[in-house]
Structures are given as structure tokens and as C-alpha cells.
Scaffold this active site. Structure first.
Site, PDB file in Angstrom:
ATOM      1  N   ASP A  80       0.817  -1.217   0.000  1.00 21.97           N
ATOM      2  CA  ASP A  80       0.000   0.000   0.000  1.00 21.97           C
ATOM      3  C   ASP A  80       0.847   1.263   0.000  1.00 21.97           C
ATOM      4  O   ASP A  80       0.305   2.366   0.007  1.00 21.97           O
ATOM      5  CB  ASP A  80      -0.947  -0.001   1.202  1.00 21.97           C
ATOM      6  CG  ASP A  80      -2.406   0.114   0.782  1.00 21.97           C
ATOM      7  OD1 ASP A  80      -2.713  -0.191  -0.382  1.00 21.97           O
ATOM      8  OD2 ASP A  80      -3.230   0.533   1.612  1.00 21.97           O
ATOM      9  N   ASP A  98     -10.949  -5.304  11.260  1.00 26.43           N
ATOM     10  CA  ASP A  98     -11.027  -6.744  11.514  1.00 26.43           C
ATOM     11  C   ASP A  98     -12.179  -7.080  12.457  1.00 26.43           C
ATOM     12  O   ASP A  98     -13.004  -7.950  12.162  1.00 26.43           O
ATOM     13  CB  ASP A  98      -9.693  -7.246  12.080  1.00 26.43           C
ATOM     14  CG  ASP A  98      -9.136  -6.347  13.175  1.00 26.43           C
ATOM     15  OD1 ASP A  98      -9.801  -5.370  13.550  1.00 26.43           O
ATOM     16  OD2 ASP A  98      -8.028  -6.619  13.672  1.00 26.43           O
TER      17      ASP A  98
END
Length: 725
Positions: free
Chosen positions: A135, A450
């Protein structure tokens, strides 16, 4: 009579006895309730400090009720991987995702070791594909992976030939000498050769990382020549293809750097995971996916087979939407081991563990938004309304239908053929008008994507499984003491509070969805972390407040009521100490853990509360801060607390200065002592915050910066002034 291997289960559920734990839990709850009753009955005879003490203790009691409900019925899974190959000769494919975002905070050598351990895992290579999400769009990561691929061609056969257990080279070669158990001359020779090759690889990576970039951006690297970290097109490169489909070869290795533009939201790690899901859906489309952080290497080479035992051995897919493995650290094992030992097992016995962001095996169809009741009606899945919100890639929708229908027989040996269509689904505009991040995929809206993603799956009615083998499945590197820990903890506290103030609140999931009540409480176990600093900060400052105002929030030492206060705290700390000792840790480790819990709550978690308040008032936006990682936290900094200029340390420094001021006024005779109990508690707070007491007198990174001390002194003086008022 022995059970035939073809009908024997692939796993069994184990229910550990917890009679002793239940007895202590109930006893402590009884003591806390007695304390609250005593506080209420004595409320009229005391002032503000007594009432604040009651509110804090009420909070501690509520928190304890949540803990008791969460861990009341522990359960574990015992897989039988030796039965898997006979029951399932053709193992299902698995796509593996590794995420990295910053070459400074996340050294490339970590990513390389994680990838090498995955390429060498004990699973058919023609059933694996490893996708690395960069990223940060760094040519350094691509270069390191290219070099690692060359090393893997020797490393993977070596691991398989000699059945190497730890297949991350930096851990395997930590011993400077040749393994004493090696009797074979061939092994000795190959071991030395592999060690030299890895050292050369490490030097090349280190040299490349120390300079802006020493390799000319030509050839494969030319695509990085006009890129910026947050402004670049999609970059997809197939570093290695297992074209022959060899089970003993190297798995596919694909580099992914999704498109980023300044005006387009990218949703941090959740956005990267959704891109990986779509790209892999076009290139390999495995029915199962595993994701790992760049520092979490494979520590148990059999983990893929153990996870498949749970996935394939369940009577219903509903019972196993994903498998979570514990997130443990090789350099600070106590950080999360106690959580998994005494809390996580209880959550497993309800609806299943949280998704922890790393070490999770997922069913792709669940990530695509499938509901449990749709599993039985697979012939209608091609008409699933969610497919219309998957985006405008017909190829991707076709691959999604295949997964939803349960097709597992197509794992291409040439994923490079799908590069063109994969570029399309990795663009930053692909998700506009779709359900990605809202109805399916990794869910947006929290810095802890998450927990939010796992919660969304549980709300639909899915259960999750838990795989905790010995040795541990994955091991990572704990963040260094001090600033890095604070960054991580602040992000967690901010994220869970974002969930609380959103439409994804577990209470809503219980009322309107299929989230079980006790599973709702299990989620509140971590959501309550976000509110904890308010009450802990209040309780920690009450002794100093009482000394400065000549008041009491505790009974006199000679008053029998003091036992209502002392008993629950003594029982709690003795019980937590016994948990540490039973798990194999020392008394010193227990004490450090207790102190760090207080410090983290009143620093990082407090700033998490402030972040969310500013967000709710539309005064600030959330920023995902990457946690610093390293190969090890041992060395000169071991056992020492490190500070920096971050404002996160101001609150704890202020608490220390307030207590030092309060004690000084007593010792110098400037203020009468209201009671020995308050004096003792004030001393106890200073002992718990000893790293900050030492930091006031140290210099360098072990000392609190003067700027922080000035700010804290001003706040402490303001607090003292308010007390005198």
C-alpha cells in the site's frame, strides 16, 4: 472398536473444566456487589469523592459481569490433520494475502520472511497463491520480493527435504552455529550454504533500504518511475507462476499495489483487503483465503492442513465462516497469550472468536456477503442481489458465482492471463456505487476493520472456528515499548468506540440480527476498552484529590468497611497472578503487565476517546497510523520505557505530578493527612506509573521530553488549583 479412517471426524470439540475459574469469578462478583451496597448505604455520610468512587466501582463491576459471561463456557478444537489427506485427497486451494504499507515502519526483511515461510508451508504448492499488497507503492518492496523469489527456489526444497519446522529464515538461522542434531554431512553442507545465501539476501535488502534506491528504475521497475505513495496507477506483477502445476514446486507469487488518487478514499487496510479479494478472485479464485500482516510468519508448517480440518470437517458451513488463529509474539509472549488462554476460549464456546485482522482463514463466499440460510439454496445463488453490487466487471461476477456455488476445481496455473481484468477491479473508482465495504468484503467505518468485519459476519448468524496448535500457528514481532505500543493501542481504542457509535453496535446486531446475547457481551468486552480510561483516570486521581481537599473516598483503616474495599482488589490481583503463574510467567512479568494496563488505559485509550469525540463533533477525521515493527524488541531497550514528543504521554505524566504534589504537601506538613488509605493508594499509583516517575529524571529517549513535562505541569497546577477552590 476403532472408527474407520474414512468416517472418523476431522476434528473434535474439547470442553476444558473451569470449576475453579467459575468459583473465583462468582466470589469476586459477590465481593464487588457487597462493595457497591456498602457504598450506597454510606453515601449520605460522605461527599463527592465517595460518590465518584461508587461510580468507578460500578463500572468495574459491570465490566466484570461481561468478563464472567464471556468466559463461562470455554471450548477448543482438536484437529486431526493426519486424517485429512485420506478423507480429502484433493485439498482445496487457498489464496494468501500479506499486507504491508510502509517500508520504514515495516522493514522489508519482515515481509520477505513472512512470504518465504508461506511459500514453504506444508501444503500442495499447486493449491496456493500468495498475494503481497504494497500500500506504499514502494519499488523497494518489489525489488525485495524479486530477490526473495530467487532465494525461495533453494529455500523451499531445503525445508521440505529436511522437514524444517520454522520456515522463516531469520528465526531458523538465529543460532550462529550449525544445529548440533545434524548428523548428515549433506545436511551440514546444505545448512551452511542456505545460511550464507540468506545472509547475502539480507545484506542486499539492507543496502537497498539504506539509500533512496540504488537500483535503476528500468525494466520491471520502470513502472515505479513516476509514482507517489498516494498518487499512482494500479501496479500488478506476477513474480512467479507455478506453470506446471507441481505440488512440490513454488506457489504463485503476485505483487499488488492498488491505484491511489488524492481525492479518492482508500479506506486503509480494509480497502487493500477488498482489492486483494477482487484481484485474487479473478486470478486464482480459491474458495478459502488467509490473511497475514507482514510481520506474522508461519511458525507451524502444518497450520493450513489443521485449518482445513475445521473448514471441511464441519457438519454445516454455517458453523465455520472463518478460522481464527491466535496472534502471538515471539519476543513478548505475555502480551496476548493470557487473553487467548482465559478469554478467547470462552468466546469460542459461544458463537466463535473475533476476527483478529491476521491469522484468519476465510470462506470466500462469506466475504462475498453470503448468508447462512443461502448455503442450502446454491442453485439460486446466481440471482443473489448482492452480485449486482459487486461492480461492473462481468469477469469478476462470473468468478463470484462460481465461488458461491461451491466450485473448487479450477485453480489456474497461469494467473498472468487475468492481469488486464485484475487491473480494472484494483482501480480506486471501482467501488463507487457498489456494496464493497458496506454489505460485503472487509467492512469500512472503523479503524479496527477486523473486529467490524467479524462482527458483521456473526450478526448474519455465522459461527467462527478457532485453531490454536502447539507450536503456535503464526508468530510476529511485538511493537517496541513506548511510542509504538501507544500508536497501536490508540488505534484499537478509537476503532472499538467507532463501532459503538455506529449502526454496527452489537446491541443492534442482537435485536435486529442473529448475534447471540452472550456473543454481544463478548464484543462488549473489547468495546468497553474504549470507555475504560474515563473511569480508571478518575479512580487514579481520587487519592490525590482527597489528600488535597482533606476528604475521603475510602473508609478509615480502623473502620471494618475497609474490608469491603480491600477484599475484591486483593482477590482480583491474586487471581490474575495465579493465571500468569499457571501460564508459565513470572511474578515480575505479572507486575509489569498490570502496570502497563494502567498506563495504556490512561494514555493511548484516553486519546482514543478524544479522537472519537472530535469525530462525532465533526472536528476531526480518523487517520490510520501504522504500528512500528522490527525483527525483535530485545537489546538495549529491553525492560525500559521509551518516550517521544507525542501528546499521548501528557495525561499519565500529569497524574504522576499530581500525586507527587499531593504527597509533598502531606510530608511537608502543608496539608493534614485525610487518611492512611488515601496516602497508601497515592503511593501505589506512583509505583504503578514508575516508568513515568523515572522518566522525569532521565534524559534521551528514556526521559520524558521537557515539552511534555511543561504541559503536564500546567495541567497538574490547574488540577491543584481546582481542588483548593
Amino acid at each position: 472398536m476403532a472408527i474407520p479412517i474414512m468416517s472418523a471426524p476431522l476434528f473434535e470439540k474439547v470442553f476444558p473444566k473451569n470449576t475453579y475459574q467459575r468459583a473465583v469469578d462468582i466470589a469476586l462478583l459477590f465481593l464487588l456487589l457487597c462493595l457497591l451496597i456498602y457504598r450506597l448505604l454510606s453515601l449520605n455520610n460522605h461527599g463527592l469523592a465517595w460518590f465518584l468512587g461508587f461510580l468507578c466501582e460500578l463500572w468495574f463491576t459491570i465490566n466484570w459481569i461481561v468478563i464472567v459471561c464471556t468466559r463461562w463456557t470455554p471450548m477448543l478444537y482438536k484437529p486431526f490433520p493426519e486424517r485429512l489427506q485420506r478423507r480429502v485427497p484433493d485439498l482445496p486451494p487457498v489464496d494468501v494475502f500479506v499486507t504491508t504499507a510502509d517500508t520504514v515502519l515495516e522493514p522489508p526483511i519482515l515481509t520477505v520472511n513472512t512470504v518465504l515461510s508461506l511459500l514453504a508451508v506444508d501444503y500442495p504448492a499447486n493449491k496456493l497463491a500468495c498475494y503481497v499488497s504494497d500500500d506504499g507503492c514502494s519499488p523497494l518492496i518489489f525489488y525485495c520480493l524479486s530477490e526473495a523469489t530467487k532465494f525461495a527456489k533453494h529455500w523451499v526444497p531445503f525445508c521440505r527435504k529436511y522437514n524444517v519446522q520454522v520456515r522463516a529464515p531469520f528465526r531458523y538461522f538465529m543460532d550462529e552455529s550449525t544445529p548440533s542434531t545434524a548428523n548428515s554431512n549433506d545436511f551440514q553442507r546444505e545448512w551452511k550454504y542456505m545460511k550464507e545465501e540468506y545472509e547475502q539476501l539480507s545484506r542486499r535488502i539492507e543496502n537497498a533500504a539504506q539509500q533512496p534506491f540504488p537500483i535503476a528504475l528500468t525494466g520491471e521497475l520502470a513502472v515505479f518511475s513516476d509514482t507517489e505513495q498516494r498518487n499512482h496507477p494500479t501496479i500488478l506483477k506476477v513474480l512467479w507462476e507455478n506453470k506446471e502445476g507441481l505440488p512440490e514446486g513454488l506457489p504463485h507469487l503476485i505483487y499488488v499495489s492498488r491505484e491511489k488518487r488524492p481525492k479518492n478514499p482508500h479506506y486503509y487496510k480494509a480497502g487493500a483487503m477488498n482489492v486483494l479479494t477482487r484481484v485474487s478472485g479473478l486470478m486464482t479464485n480459491a474458495p478459502f483465503m488467509l490473511n497475514l500482516d507482514c510481520d506474522m510468519f508461519v511458525n507451524n508448517t502444518e497450520i493450513f492442513r489443521q485449518a482445513m480440518c475445521l473448514m471441511l470437517g464441519s457438519n454445516s458451513e454455517k458453523d465455520c465462516a472463518y478460522i481464527q488463529c491466535p496472534q502471538l509474539f515471539y519476543d513478548r509472549p505475555q502480551d496476548l497469550l493470557l487473553f487467548y488462554e482465559y478469554i478467547a476460549k470462552g468466546i469460542v464456546g459461544i458463537q466463535g472468536p473475533y476476527y483478529g485482522g491476521t491469522g484468519g482463514f476465510h470462506r470466500r463466499k462469506v466475504i462475498y456477503g453470503l448468508w447462512p440460510d443461502e448455503v442450502e439454496n446454491q442453485e439460486k445463488l446466481s440471482d443473489n442481489a448482492l452480485l449486482k453490487e459487486c461492480g461492473n466487471s462481468k469477469e469478476f461476477i462470473t468468478s463470484a458465482v462460481d465461488v458461491l456455488k461451491g466450485k473448487t476445481d479450477n485453480f489456474p496455473s497461469n494467473p498472468s492471463k487475468s492481469l488486464e481484468t485484475a487491473h480494472q477491479v484494483a482501480s480506486c473508482s471501482y467501488e463507487y456505487g457498489t456494496g464493497w465495504g458496506k454489505k460485503f468484503g472487509w467492512i469500512y467505518g472503523s479503524l479496527v476493520e477486523d473486529i467490524l468485519t467479524g462482527l458483521t459476519i456473526h450478526i448474519k448468524g455465522w459461527r467462527s472456528g478457532y485453531c490454536s496448535p502447539d507450536p503456535p500457528a503464526f508468530l510476529g514481532c511485538a511493537p517496541p515499548n513506548g511510542p509504538a505500543v501507544m500508536v497501536q493501542q490508540k488505534r484499537w481504542a478509537t476503532g472499538v468506540l467507532e463501532i459503538f457509535f455506529s449502526k454496527h453496535n452489537p446491541i443492534i446486531g442482537t435485536l435486529n440480527g442473529n448475534l447471540q446475547l452472550r456473543q454481544c457481551l463478548a464484543y462488549y468486552y473489547i468495546i468497553l476498552w474504549g470507555f475504560r480510561p474515563i473511569f480508571e483516570l478518575c479512580y487514579a486521581t481520587l487519592p490525590a484529590y482527597c489528600i488535597l481537599t482533606n476528604s475521603n473516598f475510602l473508609p478509615k483503616v480502623q473502620d471494618p468497611g475497609i474490608y469491603f474495599i480491600v477484599a475484591p482488589f486483593v482477590v482480583y490481583y491474586l487471581y490474575t497472578l495465579s493465571e500468569f503463574i499457571r501460564t508459565g510467567f513470572s511474578v515480575y512479568t505479572w507486575w509489569v503487565s498490570q502496570c502497563m494496563a494502567r498506563i495504556v488505559a490512561m494514555t493511548a485509550w484516553l486519546f482514543g476517546v478524544i479522537n472519537v469525540i472530535l469525530k462525532l463533533l465533526v472536528l476531526s477525521e480518523m487517520v490510520f497510523e501504522i504500528t512500528e515493527k522490527g525483527l525483535s524488541t530485545s537489546g538495549d531497550d529491553e525492560g525500559k520505557f521509551v518516550f517521544n514528543e507525542s501528546p499521548v504521554f501528557v495525561s499519565a505524566t500529569t497524574v504522576v505530578l499530581v500525586h507527587l504534589t499531593a504527597l509533598a504537601t502531606c510530608l511537608l506538613g502543608l496539608q493534614p493527612l485525610p487518611g492512611l488509605a488515601e496516602f497508601f493508594c497515592s503511593v501505589l499509583v506512583l509505583v504503578a506509573f514508575w516508568p513515568f516517575v523515572e522518566g522525569l529524571f532521565r534524559k534521551g529517549k528514556y526521559g520524558i521530553p521537557l515539552n511534555t513535562i511543561y504541559k503536564s505541569s500546567a495541567l497538574a497546577l490547574f488540577f491543584v488549583y481546582l481542588c483548593k477552590m
